[in-house]
Design an enzyme around this catalytic site. Structure first.
Site, short mmCIF file in Angstrom:
data_model
loop_
_atom_site.label_atom_id
_atom_site.label_comp_id
_atom_site.label_asym_id
_atom_site.label_seq_id
_atom_site.Cartn_x
_atom_site.Cartn_y
_atom_site.Cartn_z
CB SER A 131 23.68 19.22 35.25
OG SER A 131 25.09 19.21 35.36
CB ILE A 132 26.17 21.25 39.15
CG1 ILE A 132 26.14 19.72 39.20
CG2 ILE A 132 26.72 21.82 40.45
CD1 ILE A 132 27.48 19.09 39.44
CB VAL A 135 26.59 31.32 34.45
CG1 VAL A 135 27.52 32.52 34.32
CG2 VAL A 135 27.37 30.08 34.87
CG ASP A 284 33.12 18.65 33.42
OD1 ASP A 284 32.74 17.73 32.67
OD2 ASP A 284 32.33 19.40 34.01
#
Length: 546
Positions: A131-132, A135, A284
């Protein structure tokens, strides 16, 4: 204006995917229920795709804050229907990627070199997209395999708009809902804002990763990949590439003959080690960020990535939490009640016996039972009801920890449903408490603080002088406050007296007028003397010095 546009965008997504289906209408007050029934989304036809896919697509379109919420829910098969939980698992690494040429441009602008000079090989198509960030796989000039994490362009603006809307809703909840102030929604949202904005800084994530790697150096419990600092920027992070089985792929782990019981127990141990030994924990830990090294199936080791969100505890919160959990594991519900009251988590006027009985009612059914036999949904509902009944306040500084604990419990439930969470955690906590109060632990604490004490010793006379001086000022301040309060009290009493005089004077003058009025009009000299006396008394009450 941007907030209004974002609000319309959210409503549009809800309408398009008909997310009103997920609203618990029976639990809403009648006005909100009517509003839901008359809302515009009911004009849209329901898409001919499964509800789980509709929910996942909607969360992906709405952005990172909503995606993270979905990631938490994806581990909660005890709270969600299986079709929804399974679909939400795809949020963990299947968010649509942004253009590869844009990723290359961000890397080159950040690291001030062409990609061809930085890497021997760079895969333009991303290996994972979240979401952010997304890779890319790459190989350094020295042959080491790495991954390159790149922040999504423009994501900060979207996040700040969503946070602004969350703050608006939080303020409405705090001001207009009876339980709002107890839940501290504004403070919780502001804490979350700091957390997610920090996650956008990949240099901070690199620092968190390095710290966790040091904390678990040489550990057989968990491995943290290496960061390449010379190729790290606020928008780009280069780190060692790891290989492992995703923690969510339980079938593959079983095929590899992994000791699932040991793996689940180690997950609990890692959590408590981070929280109580280090006071620095990966916050997280959803399945997309956790892998398993299966090279030695009898001795499996976790691999953790994406350390952008970490949590810490103050020594006070750490101590209270440990003592609460130990009392809880020992079923000493009275001690749990006393600790909650002494820490200020519930009001000081709370009756200990009543609170103890309520805690026992909630907690006793979940002991000596494996995770598969515990309805966590029912447990949470009972816990919330107890919190509401006793005005228990939400502790914003512990929200991140509670979220992490939910993730860990959800993972344990998937890996080894027969896990007894309480008996696994209790020995670790007892050992930690013993180490703290044992002579070696006390000596270690003294050694840690001794340099500060020695450094401050020459300043001790000045500190004492300033303390006494502040006490003198405090006395004068208290005296001034007392004088002010006395003055306010006198003014209040004077105001009360004036009001009484006005009411009494009005009553007396009205009585005098009533006595003076007759069938015949009277001259002043013919007024009855009682009426004159009452009129004089009334005028005196009105005009006397106050």
């Amino acid at each position: 204006m941007r907030r209004i546009n974002r609000l319309f965008q959210i409503v549009w997504v809800i309408c398009r995917y008909r997310l009103d289906e997920f609203a618990p209408l029976t639990l809403l007050p009648l006005p909100l229920r009517l509003l839901f029934l008359l809302a515009p989304w009911r004009l849209f036809p329901k898409p001919q795709i499964p509800r789980g896919e509709r929910l996942r697509r909607a969360l992906e379109e709405l952005g990172p804050i909503f995606v993270k919420f979905g990631q938490i829910l994806s581990t909660r098969k005890d709270l969600l229907p299986e079709d929804l939980a399974d679909e939400l698992k795809r949020l963990q690494d299947k968010v649509p990627p942004f253009a590869s040429d844009m990723a290359v441009r961000i890397i080159e602008e950040s690291l001030k070199s062409p990609v061809s000079e930085l890497f021997a090989d760079f895969q333009t198509y991303p290996m994972a997209s979240a979401s952010i960030a997304q890779v890319h796989a790459a190989t350094l000039k020295n042959g080491k395999e790495v991954v390159v994490k790149v922040i999504r362009p423009g994501i900060e603006k979207t996040i700040r708009l969503d946070i602004a809307l969350m703050l608006l809703v939080a303020r409405l909840v705090e001001n207009y809902w009876e339980d709002g102030k107890r839940l501290h929604p504004v403070e919780v949202v502001k804490d979350y804002e700091h957390t997610i904005i920090d996650e956008l800084d990949l240099q901070r994530e690199a620092a968190n990763t390095s710290q966790l790697k040091r904390n678990f150096a040489g550990s057989e419990l968990i491995y943290i990949p290496e960061v390449y600092w010379e190729m790290t920027h606020s928008r780009v992070l280069v780190m060692e590439r790891i290989y492992g089985v995703p923690i969510a792929d339980v079938e593959q782990l079983r095929k590899a003959n992994v000791n699932m019981k040991l793996l689940a127990e180690r997950g609990v141990e890692i959590f408590f080690t981070q929280v109580f030994r280090d006071s620095f924990f990966h916050a997280d830990m959803h399945p997309g960020n956790i892998f398993v090294d299966v090279s030695n199936p009898a001795n499996p080791r976790y691999i953790a990535i994406d350390c952008g969100i970490v949590g810490t505890l103050t020594p006070e919160d750490q101590s209270y939490l440990a003592r609460n959990l130990l009392a809880f594991f020992r079923r000493d519900y009275r001690q749990v009640a006393v600790l909650h009251i002494s820490s200020g988590w519930v009001p000081g006027h709370t009756r200990v016996n009543e609170f103890e009985a309520a805690i026992r009612t909630v907690c006793e059914p979940i002991f000596e039972r494996p995770l598969k036999d515990i309805s966590f949904g029912q447990f949470l509902m009972r816990l919330f009801q107890t919190a509401r009944r006793f005005d228990m306040e939400v502790q914003p500084q512990l929200v991140l920890l509670q979220k992490t604990l939910l993730n860990i419990e959800g993972l344990g439930r998937q890996l080894y449903p027969d896990l007894d969470l309480w008996s696994t955690a209790q020995p670790f906590l007892e050992n930690w408490m013993k180490q703290r109060i044992a002579p070696p632990g006390l000596l270690k604490a003294i050694k840690q603080h001794a340099p500060d004490w020695i450094e401050q010793t020459p300043e001790l006379p000045q500190i004492l002088y300033e303390a006494f001086d502040q006490l003198r000022h405090l006395d004068r301040y208290n005296q001034a406050n007392q004088d002010s309060l006395a003055s306010l009290s006198r003014a209040f009493e004077k105001d009360k007296q004036q009001r009484r005089d006005f009411w009494l004077a009005g009553l007396v003058l009205a009585s005098a007028a009533a006595m003076a009025i007759g069938d015949q009009p009277l001259r002043l000299t013919e007024l009855p003397w009682p009426s004159v006396m009452l009129a004089v008394a009334g005028l005196y009450l009105l005009m006397r010095p106050k």
